[in-house]
Design an enzyme around this catalytic site. Structure first.
Site, PDB file in Angstrom:
ATOM      1  N   GLY A 140       9.684 -24.093  -1.174  1.00  0.00           N
ATOM      2  CA  GLY A 140       9.902 -24.298  -2.609  1.00  0.00           C
ATOM      3  C   GLY A 140      10.635 -23.167  -3.296  1.00  0.00           C
ATOM      4  N   ASP A 160       8.041 -18.675   2.085  1.00  0.00           N
ATOM      5  CA  ASP A 160       8.792 -19.806   2.615  1.00  0.00           C
ATOM      6  C   ASP A 160       8.212 -21.077   2.005  1.00  0.00           C
ATOM      7  OD1 ASP A 160      10.247 -21.558   4.167  1.00  0.00           O
ATOM      8  OD2 ASP A 160       9.203 -21.100   6.051  1.00  0.00           O
ATOM      9  N   ASP A 168      13.166 -23.369  11.759  1.00  0.00           N
ATOM     10  CA  ASP A 168      11.806 -23.914  11.796  1.00  0.00           C
ATOM     11  C   ASP A 168      11.551 -24.664  13.095  1.00  0.00           C
ATOM     12  OD1 ASP A 168      10.754 -23.158   9.241  1.00  0.00           O
ATOM     13  OD2 ASP A 168      12.141 -24.583   8.325  1.00  0.00           O
TER      14      ASP A 168
END
Ligand code: DX5
Ligand code: ZN
Length: 209
Positions: free
Chosen positions: A169, A167, A33
């Site tokens: 949870g 993407d 990320d």
């Protein structure tokens, strides 16, 4: 067949390297990320250089939650990244991003939890993947937003035949419903790394598929 990628959202190299070493025995690809603080109120480690060490160990995927992701393509490709997924929300020219990304590897576009599918302006056949966020981009550890799967269904209905990725949870509990909607690639961060046994969690994701 579904694909699962450990996600890494960190501010420093040390915890990144720790996580890379931890998943090296069982993961083939990694989702990194990238947050510049302008896209969402969070930042991550922004230096591609040290990743070079891991370019043969993993397929490195870059999730670009930044203003003008196109500016990051070349430096991160030089470090060994081979898949580039840029968010459309702060991207001024999607066609230019996709064209440049294609020269460097696989390319995809991402939409945040509140962004409609119609925000994707390039023809679907130009994309290797579409990433649908299932939390609001910016932080890991948030709860899965099931309503985002409606967007997966919409993309599927438009005959997109490449990868639809989610993407945010992700846990073993949501895999079945997401697969049925059309998801074939998943990113999981806290589900893996908040556990004492990331490899067992990784196996649980595969088994849920
Ligand atoms: C959020 C990031 C995600 C995040 C996922 O902005 O793009 O990759 O790290 O974290 P979990 O799996 O904990 O929701
Ligand atoms: Zn991500």
């Amino acid at each position: 067949m579904c694909d699962f990628l450990p996600g890494i959202l960190e501010k420093e190299w040390e915890p990144i390297e720790k996580k890379l070493e931890l998943v090296k025995p069982f993961a083939k690809a990694i989702h990194v990320d990238l947050l510049d603080g302008k896209f969402a109120p969070n930042t991550t480690f922004l230096d591609p250089e040290p990743f070079k060490k891991y370019k043969d160990a993993f397929l490195l995927e870059l999730h670009m939650m930044v203003k003008e992701p196109i500016d990051y393509l070349k430096p991160w490709a030089d470090a060994g990244f081979r898949r580039f997924i840029g968010h459309v929300e702060h991207m001024s020219d999607q066609a230019a991003f996709v064209a440049k990304g294609e020269e460097l590897g696989e390319v995809g576009l991402a939409i945040d939890a509140k962004t409609p599918v119609s925000a994707i302006k390039v023809p679907y056949y130009d994309l290797d993947a579409i990433l649908v966020m299932t939390v609001n981009a910016g932080f890991s550890g948030q709860s899965f937003l099931p309503e985002c799967l409606d967007k997966v269904r919409q993309i599927k209905e438009k005959d997109f035949t490449e990868v639809i990725q989610i993407d945010g949870g992700v846990s073993d509990k949501i895999i079945k419903e997401a697969c049925a909607a059309g998801v074939s690639r998943f990113v999981a961060t806290s589900y893996l790394f908040n556990s004492e046994h990331p490899s067992r969690q990784f196996a649980k994701l595969h088994n849920a598929c």
